[in-house]
Design a protein around this motif. Structure first.
Motif, PDB file in Angstrom:
ATOM      1  N   ALA A  31       0.822  -1.205   0.000  1.00  0.00           N
ATOM      2  CA  ALA A  31       0.000   0.000   0.000  1.00  0.00           C
ATOM      3  C   ALA A  31       0.859   1.259   0.000  1.00  0.00           C
ATOM      4  CB  ALA A  31      -0.938  -0.011   1.207  1.00  0.00           C
ATOM      5  N   THR A  32       1.960   1.208   0.732  1.00  0.00           N
ATOM      6  CA  THR A  32       2.838   2.376   0.824  1.00  0.00           C
ATOM      7  C   THR A  32       3.585   2.622  -0.479  1.00  0.00           C
ATOM      8  OG1 THR A  32       3.135   1.989   3.195  1.00  0.00           O
ATOM      9  CG2 THR A  32       4.735   3.415   2.104  1.00  0.00           C
ATOM     10  N   THR A  33       4.180   1.565  -1.038  1.00  0.00           N
ATOM     11  CA  THR A  33       4.951   1.742  -2.263  1.00  0.00           C
ATOM     12  C   THR A  33       4.050   2.064  -3.450  1.00  0.00           C
ATOM     13  OG1 THR A  33       4.925  -0.651  -2.675  1.00  0.00           O
ATOM     14  CG2 THR A  33       6.808   0.255  -1.471  1.00  0.00           C
ATOM     15  N   LEU A  34       2.828   1.546  -3.448  1.00  0.00           N
ATOM     16  CA  LEU A  34       1.903   1.860  -4.539  1.00  0.00           C
ATOM     17  C   LEU A  34       1.516   3.326  -4.515  1.00  0.00           C
ATOM     18  CD1 LEU A  34       0.081   1.142  -6.887  1.00  0.00           C
ATOM     19  CD2 LEU A  34      -1.669   0.444  -5.238  1.00  0.00           C
ATOM     20  N   GLU A  35       1.217   3.857  -3.357  1.00  0.00           N
ATOM     21  CA  GLU A  35       0.858   5.274  -3.256  1.00  0.00           C
ATOM     22  C   GLU A  35       1.993   6.161  -3.747  1.00  0.00           C
ATOM     23  OE1 GLU A  35      -0.642   8.541   0.106  1.00  0.00           O
ATOM     24  OE2 GLU A  35      -0.232   6.463   0.666  1.00  0.00           O
ATOM     25  N   ALA A  36       3.211   5.822  -3.367  1.00  0.00           N
ATOM     26  CA  ALA A  36       4.363   6.607  -3.814  1.00  0.00           C
ATOM     27  C   ALA A  36       4.553   6.486  -5.320  1.00  0.00           C
ATOM     28  CB  ALA A  36       5.619   6.151  -3.078  1.00  0.00           C
ATOM     29  N   ALA A  37       4.346   5.287  -5.859  1.00  0.00           N
ATOM     30  CA  ALA A  37       4.510   5.084  -7.294  1.00  0.00           C
ATOM     31  C   ALA A  37       3.477   5.859  -8.088  1.00  0.00           C
ATOM     32  CB  ALA A  37       4.420   3.599  -7.625  1.00  0.00           C
ATOM     33  N   LEU A  38       2.234   5.879  -7.625  1.00  0.00           N
ATOM     34  CA  LEU A  38       1.186   6.609  -8.338  1.00  0.00           C
ATOM     35  C   LEU A  38       1.435   8.108  -8.314  1.00  0.00           C
ATOM     36  CD1 LEU A  38      -2.004   4.644  -7.181  1.00  0.00           C
ATOM     37  CD2 LEU A  38      -0.812   4.503  -9.375  1.00  0.00           C
ATOM     38  N   GLN A  39       1.943   8.607  -7.217  1.00  0.00           N
ATOM     39  CA  GLN A  39       2.259  10.036  -7.143  1.00  0.00           C
ATOM     40  C   GLN A  39       3.397  10.396  -8.097  1.00  0.00           C
ATOM     41  OE1 GLN A  39       3.052  10.907  -3.026  1.00  0.00           O
ATOM     42  NE2 GLN A  39       0.901  10.779  -2.419  1.00  0.00           N
ATOM     43  N   THR A  40       4.349   9.468  -8.241  1.00  0.00           N
ATOM     44  CA  THR A  40       5.462   9.714  -9.153  1.00  0.00           C
ATOM     45  C   THR A  40       5.028   9.600 -10.609  1.00  0.00           C
ATOM     46  OG1 THR A  40       7.041   8.870  -7.519  1.00  0.00           O
ATOM     47  CG2 THR A  40       7.775   8.967  -9.804  1.00  0.00           C
ATOM     48  N   GLU A  41       4.233   8.594 -10.903  1.00  0.00           N
ATOM     49  CA  GLU A  41       3.827   8.354 -12.288  1.00  0.00           C
ATOM     50  C   GLU A  41       2.824   9.385 -12.787  1.00  0.00           C
ATOM     51  OE1 GLU A  41       4.881   6.255 -14.445  1.00  0.00           O
ATOM     52  OE2 GLU A  41       6.079   4.855 -13.258  1.00  0.00           O
ATOM     53  N   PHE A  42       1.888   9.766 -11.928  1.00  0.00           N
ATOM     54  CA  PHE A  42       0.784  10.627 -12.369  1.00  0.00           C
ATOM     55  C   PHE A  42       0.626  11.831 -11.438  1.00  0.00           C
ATOM     56  CE2 PHE A  42      -0.437   6.072 -12.971  1.00  0.00           C
ATOM     57  CZ  PHE A  42      -0.141   5.992 -14.330  1.00  0.00           C
ATOM     58  N   PRO A  43       1.583  12.721 -11.446  1.00  0.00           N
ATOM     59  CA  PRO A  43       1.467  13.898 -10.569  1.00  0.00           C
ATOM     60  C   PRO A  43       0.292  14.775 -10.990  1.00  0.00           C
ATOM     61  CG  PRO A  43       3.285  14.145 -12.125  1.00  0.00           C
ATOM     62  CD  PRO A  43       2.798  12.737 -12.268  1.00  0.00           C
ATOM     63  N   GLU A  44      -0.367  15.357 -10.001  1.00  0.00           N
ATOM     64  CA  GLU A  44      -1.502  16.256 -10.217  1.00  0.00           C
ATOM     65  C   GLU A  44      -2.673  15.572 -10.908  1.00  0.00           C
ATOM     66  OE1 GLU A  44      -0.103  19.707 -12.232  1.00  0.00           O
ATOM     67  OE2 GLU A  44       1.334  20.255 -10.659  1.00  0.00           O
ATOM     68  N   MET A  45      -2.757  14.267 -10.795  1.00  0.00           N
ATOM     69  CA  MET A  45      -3.908  13.528 -11.316  1.00  0.00           C
ATOM     70  C   MET A  45      -4.584  12.781 -10.172  1.00  0.00           C
ATOM     71  SD  MET A  45      -2.459  11.948 -14.925  1.00  0.00           S
ATOM     72  CE  MET A  45      -4.101  11.492 -15.506  1.00  0.00           C
ATOM     73  N   GLU A  46      -5.873  12.570 -10.307  1.00  0.00           N
ATOM     74  CA  GLU A  46      -6.631  11.832  -9.302  1.00  0.00           C
ATOM     75  C   GLU A  46      -6.489  10.344  -9.576  1.00  0.00           C
ATOM     76  OE1 GLU A  46     -11.250  11.316  -7.712  1.00  0.00           O
ATOM     77  OE2 GLU A  46     -10.706  12.962  -9.076  1.00  0.00           O
ATOM     78  N   THR A  47      -5.986   9.604  -8.597  1.00  0.00           N
ATOM     79  CA  THR A  47      -5.741   8.177  -8.791  1.00  0.00           C
ATOM     80  C   THR A  47      -6.600   7.350  -7.842  1.00  0.00           C
ATOM     81  OG1 THR A  47      -3.909   8.175  -7.193  1.00  0.00           O
ATOM     82  CG2 THR A  47      -3.362   8.610  -9.507  1.00  0.00           C
ATOM     83  N   GLU A  48      -6.907   6.140  -8.265  1.00  0.00           N
ATOM     84  CA  GLU A  48      -7.664   5.216  -7.422  1.00  0.00           C
ATOM     85  C   GLU A  48      -7.294   3.782  -7.775  1.00  0.00           C
ATOM     86  OE1 GLU A  48     -11.829   5.442  -8.066  1.00  0.00           O
ATOM     87  OE2 GLU A  48     -11.675   5.462 -10.250  1.00  0.00           O
TER      88      GLU A  48
END
Length: 241
Positions: free
Chosen positions: A117-134
């Motif tokens: 859960a922790t590494t996924l959140e960090a990866a999504l923030q890196t891959e898709f900055p300023e986008m809403e992810t789920e």
């Protein structure tokens, strides 16, 4: 009477053994360090993408670590104005073929484990900055079994997906020579639904070995939505090792 040995003598001998003579005792770690990235020709790509989806890789590269790990990075076209690289990662872990390889396996340098859960959140923030992810509520099923994914949406019409899958079923899917394969698909599309962006990932054919088999529907959990596959697997032409 013999003279007493100076306390400095043992220290000097130890320094010589650990210093100038250390090449006799130094462990050979050349097989544990990753090689440099090498560009791949199209005929050596580790997968075949479904032709009807029209995604043609821009380039690909590979590197190895001894005879245990091999990684592939395929750069995919980006039909959006979003920053970042559309790509497919393929990380392969082979089974040791000798006693020496079993005793001298390199550390796990490639991302074979799945996200936490922790590494996924960090990866999504890196891959898709300023986008809403789920994170998707339920996994889906591709040619080689179930996989997980996340969706990212921006202010415009662009949509992105990040999907990952660990193949470790050596009874039904993987050959005896491969211990595990990890796939990661990152793709952004303009005006496309997430499922359309996932289709190429679900239907790709692995060619890193000639006897990788599609997963059987019987092993799919009830929560995973199965996708009918009208496209037969492409016949691999070579083994990469």
């Amino acid at each position: 009477m013999p003279k007493a040995i100076s306390p400095a003598v043992p220290a000097l001998l130890a320094a010589l053994l650990l210093g100038g003579c250390d090449t006799l005792y130094r462990e050979d770690i050349s097989g544990r360090l990753p090689t440099s990235w090498v560009r791949l020709d199209a005929e050596d790509y580790p997968v075949v993408l479904p032709a009807e989806r029209g995604i043609v890789p821009v380039a690909a590269r590979t590197r190895r670590m001894g005879n245990i790990f091999q990684s592939y990075r395929m750069v995919l076209p980006n039909p959006t104005t979003l920053a970042g690289e559309n790509r497919l990662n393929v990380d392969v872990e082979y089974v040791p073929t000798s006693v020496f390889e079993m005793l001298d396996q390199p550390p796990r340098a490639f991302p074979i484990p799945l996200y936490t859960a922790t590494t996924l959140e960090a990866a999504l923030q890196t891959e898709f900055p300023e986008m809403e992810t789920e994170m998707a509520e339920a996994p889906r099923r591709g040619r080689y079994g179930i996989y997980d994914y996340a969706v990212a949406r921006g202010d415009g019409s662009a949509t992105c997906v990040l999907a990952w899958q660990l193949l470790d079923d050596r009874k039904r899917v993987l050959p005896e020579s491969i211990k595990a394969i990890r796939l990661e698909w990152r793709y952004c599309g303009q005006g496309a639904e997430p499922l359309a962006l996932l289709r190429p990932f679900e239907r790709l054919s692995l060619t890193v070995a000639p006897d990788i088999l599609p997963a059987e529907p019987a092993v799919v959990p009830a929560s995973a939505r199965e996708i009918p596959d009208e496209t037969p697997p492409a016949a691999p032409t070579r083994v990469r090792r």
